[in-house]
Design a protein around this motif. Sequence first.
Motif, PDB file in Angstrom:
ATOM      1  N   MET A  42      39.897  19.962  25.190  1.00 21.64           N
ATOM      2  CA  MET A  42      39.966  21.413  25.422  1.00 21.64           C
ATOM      3  C   MET A  42      40.392  21.794  26.839  1.00 21.64           C
ATOM      4  SD  MET A  42      38.661  22.744  22.419  1.00 21.64           S
ATOM      5  CE  MET A  42      37.632  24.186  22.485  1.00 21.64           C
ATOM      6  N   ARG A  45      43.709  24.831  24.892  1.00 23.54           N
ATOM      7  CA  ARG A  45      43.222  25.164  23.549  1.00 23.54           C
ATOM      8  C   ARG A  45      43.870  26.469  23.117  1.00 23.54           C
ATOM      9  NH1 ARG A  45      42.015  29.688  25.039  1.00 23.54           N
ATOM     10  NH2 ARG A  45      41.195  30.008  22.972  1.00 23.54           N
ATOM     11  N   GLY A  46      43.581  26.875  21.852  1.00 21.73           N
ATOM     12  CA  GLY A  46      44.277  28.025  21.288  1.00 21.73           C
ATOM     13  C   GLY A  46      45.487  27.492  20.532  1.00 21.73           C
ATOM     14  N   ALA A  47      45.627  27.890  19.257  1.00 21.17           N
ATOM     15  CA  ALA A  47      46.621  27.241  18.387  1.00 21.17           C
ATOM     16  C   ALA A  47      48.044  27.200  18.970  1.00 21.17           C
ATOM     17  CB  ALA A  47      46.593  27.898  17.010  1.00 21.17           C
ATOM     18  N   PRO A  48      48.617  28.338  19.423  1.00 21.78           N
ATOM     19  CA  PRO A  48      49.996  28.249  19.920  1.00 21.78           C
ATOM     20  C   PRO A  48      50.117  27.385  21.180  1.00 21.78           C
ATOM     21  CG  PRO A  48      49.432  30.509  19.340  1.00 21.78           C
ATOM     22  CD  PRO A  48      48.156  29.740  19.323  1.00 21.78           C
ATOM     23  N   ARG A  86      43.693  18.095  16.847  1.00 18.78           N
ATOM     24  CA  ARG A  86      42.916  19.268  16.413  1.00 18.78           C
ATOM     25  C   ARG A  86      43.390  19.649  15.002  1.00 18.78           C
ATOM     26  NH1 ARG A  86      40.917  23.095  20.372  1.00 18.78           N
ATOM     27  NH2 ARG A  86      39.449  23.564  18.729  1.00 18.78           N
ATOM     28  N   CYS A 154      36.580  35.171  20.618  1.00 15.58           N
ATOM     29  CA  CYS A 154      37.252  33.992  21.171  1.00 15.58           C
ATOM     30  C   CYS A 154      38.276  34.412  22.228  1.00 15.58           C
ATOM     31  CB  CYS A 154      37.910  33.153  20.079  1.00 15.58           C
ATOM     32  SG  CYS A 154      38.410  31.500  20.632  1.00 15.58           S
ATOM     33  N   ALA A 156      42.391  34.813  22.438  1.00 22.46           N
ATOM     34  CA  ALA A 156      43.736  34.732  21.854  1.00 22.46           C
ATOM     35  C   ALA A 156      44.687  35.408  22.833  1.00 22.46           C
ATOM     36  CB  ALA A 156      43.771  35.393  20.483  1.00 22.46           C
ATOM     37  N   ALA A 160      45.702  31.002  25.484  1.00 20.97           N
ATOM     38  CA  ALA A 160      45.740  30.372  24.162  1.00 20.97           C
ATOM     39  C   ALA A 160      47.170  30.216  23.657  1.00 20.97           C
ATOM     40  CB  ALA A 160      44.928  31.211  23.177  1.00 20.97           C
ATOM     41  N   THR A 166      48.271  36.726  21.602  1.00 16.69           N
ATOM     42  CA  THR A 166      48.478  37.342  20.280  1.00 16.69           C
ATOM     43  C   THR A 166      47.557  38.560  20.160  1.00 16.69           C
ATOM     44  OG1 THR A 166      46.915  35.758  19.303  1.00 16.69           O
ATOM     45  CG2 THR A 166      49.256  35.206  19.211  1.00 16.69           C
ATOM     46  N   GLN A 193      34.674  30.854  24.932  1.00 13.18           N
ATOM     47  CA  GLN A 193      36.053  31.269  25.252  1.00 13.18           C
ATOM     48  C   GLN A 193      36.128  32.757  25.588  1.00 13.18           C
ATOM     49  OE1 GLN A 193      35.194  29.376  22.642  1.00 13.18           O
ATOM     50  NE2 GLN A 193      36.783  27.941  22.053  1.00 13.18           N
ATOM     51  N   ALA A 233      44.385  33.762  15.156  1.00 12.37           N
ATOM     52  CA  ALA A 233      44.196  32.899  13.981  1.00 12.37           C
ATOM     53  C   ALA A 233      44.617  31.480  14.326  1.00 12.37           C
ATOM     54  CB  ALA A 233      45.044  33.401  12.821  1.00 12.37           C
ATOM     55  N   ASP A 234      43.946  30.536  13.696  1.00 13.42           N
ATOM     56  CA  ASP A 234      44.346  29.134  13.838  1.00 13.42           C
ATOM     57  C   ASP A 234      45.218  28.664  12.695  1.00 13.42           C
ATOM     58  OD1 ASP A 234      42.077  29.114  15.878  1.00 13.42           O
ATOM     59  OD2 ASP A 234      43.086  27.177  16.065  1.00 13.42           O
ATOM     60  N   ASN A 244      39.838  31.089  11.868  1.00  9.46           N
ATOM     61  CA  ASN A 244      39.822  31.384  13.306  1.00  9.46           C
ATOM     62  C   ASN A 244      38.479  30.910  13.844  1.00  9.46           C
ATOM     63  OD1 ASN A 244      41.165  32.548  15.649  1.00  9.46           O
ATOM     64  ND2 ASN A 244      39.593  34.126  15.594  1.00  9.46           N
ATOM     65  N   LYS A 245      38.294  31.078  15.134  1.00  7.64           N
ATOM     66  CA  LYS A 245      37.091  30.600  15.816  1.00  7.64           C
ATOM     67  C   LYS A 245      35.811  30.957  15.060  1.00  7.64           C
ATOM     68  CE  LYS A 245      36.856  28.519  18.617  1.00  7.64           C
ATOM     69  NZ  LYS A 245      36.665  27.066  18.349  1.00  7.64           N
ATOM     70  N   PHE A 311      35.518  26.364  13.443  1.00  8.27           N
ATOM     71  CA  PHE A 311      36.240  27.497  12.850  1.00  8.27           C
ATOM     72  C   PHE A 311      35.560  27.933  11.563  1.00  8.27           C
ATOM     73  CE2 PHE A 311      39.148  24.848  15.232  1.00  8.27           C
ATOM     74  CZ  PHE A 311      39.687  25.770  16.108  1.00  8.27           C
TER      75      PHE A 311
HETATM   76  O1  MRU Z   1      38.837  26.032  19.683  1.00  2.32           O
HETATM   77  P1  MRU Z   1      39.903  26.911  20.268  1.00  2.32           P
HETATM   78  O2  MRU Z   1      39.522  27.521  21.579  1.00  2.32           O
HETATM   79  O3  MRU Z   1      41.238  26.200  20.317  1.00  2.32           O
HETATM   80  O4  MRU Z   1      40.047  28.104  19.235  1.00  2.32           O
HETATM   81  C1  MRU Z   1      40.966  29.126  19.498  1.00  2.32           C
HETATM   82  C2  MRU Z   1      40.949  30.227  18.524  1.00  2.32           C
HETATM   83  O5  MRU Z   1      40.205  30.239  17.577  1.00  2.32           O
HETATM   84  C3  MRU Z   1      41.972  31.303  18.717  1.00  2.32           C
HETATM   85  O6  MRU Z   1      41.494  32.537  18.282  1.00  2.32           O
HETATM   86  C4  MRU Z   1      43.228  30.963  17.915  1.00  2.32           C
HETATM   87  O7  MRU Z   1      43.662  29.672  18.206  1.00  2.32           O
HETATM   88  C5  MRU Z   1      44.335  31.913  18.174  1.00  2.32           C
HETATM   89  S1  MRU Z   1      44.967  31.756  19.798  1.00  2.32           S
HETATM   90  C6  MRU Z   1      46.304  32.771  19.989  1.00  2.32           C
END
Ligand code: MRU
Length: 345
Positions: A42, A45-48, A86, A154, A156, A160, A166, A193, A233-234, A244-245, A311
């Motif tokens: 971590m 972190r954050g999907a994108p 992840r 969380c 975003a 992230a 986002t 977060q 969203a993940d 999501n988280k 999540f």
């Molecule tokens: O465990 P994390 O911190 O990676 O989780 C992040 C989230 O849940 C975010 O809301 C999600 O990845 C969207 S980030 C633009």
Amino acid sequence: MLPTIKWDNGKIIMVDQRKLPGEEVYVECTDHNQVAEAIETMVIRGAPAIGVAAAYGVALGIMGLDEKDNLEERFDQIYRRLERTRPTARNLFWALERMKRAFFRERDRDLKKLQKAMLQEALDIEMEDVETNRRIGKWGRTLVKDDQTILTHCNAGTLATAGYGTALGVIRAAFEEGKKIQVYADETRPFLQGARLTCWELEKDSIPVVLIADNMAGYLMKKGEVSLVITGADRIAQNGDTANKIGTYTVAVLAREHNLPFYVAAPMSTIDFTLRDGNQIPIEERDPDELKWIGDVCLSPSRIEVRNPAFDVTPAEYITAIITENGIARPPFQKSLQELRKNKA
Ligand code: MRU
């Protein structure tokens, strides 16, 4: 804009998100194993943002090869190492698949050219992500009115993603447009977060933010102090079910109970069109110590059993709309998401 991840002459540099907001320190990675570790632990972190890091990880891996290497075999090892990091974040797999297509497109060129092309693909993924988030922001700001209070869960935001964010991109775009808004940031146990990252980002941008503990959202909604909810969203299944988280589902149920809109903001790359519904989304379980310890302090009897799913999945029926770079999808999402996929804005 705040730095999340940057390519710098043969290495990638990431702000260490475990240390924020107390310390602003940077981690450097020079090979794909270090990148994989940074994602797992971590640092990033954050999907994108995970997707961007993985793309650079592949580029670094390929740049470390020489003429004697079996390219396809080594590519496969690099890919497999990064994809194990992840499991829930769709953008991780999306970015790896894109790097794979680039690899197979370019592999017959000489090694130097292949390496250059792989780096360029990663740089493109990073740059496009910022552009995508700005478009999400432009669509999303139409859903936010003056004087509204937005609850988010969380982080975003810029941290992230490759930049802008986002859910926080929508908030930023509404704020930049001059709308008077206020944000409630859920602290987001156990990794915090919201408390550490969302508050830090918004404060830096002078966007009014108030921190609340996760269990306070219902109280504030009941008192009429929340106008709408926006989260990131993940992974989103084709029917709109959204991972999501952990804690997002709880907030969505509360929003429904109080007749508040619940919006998800995410790039199209977060949508997994191969999954029929949210039951098929893999949910990551993380180290129990994340829950038991805060810094050097153990919060519970040390041998107590712990569950730590990172999540949850919010069923599509709780979601008012999904804001993407291609437009805003409304229920039924099965149809509207497919349409956005076809009709690029
Ligand atoms: O465990 P994390 O911190 O990676 O989780 C992040 C989230 O849940 C975010 O809301 C999600 O990845 C969207 S980030 C633009």
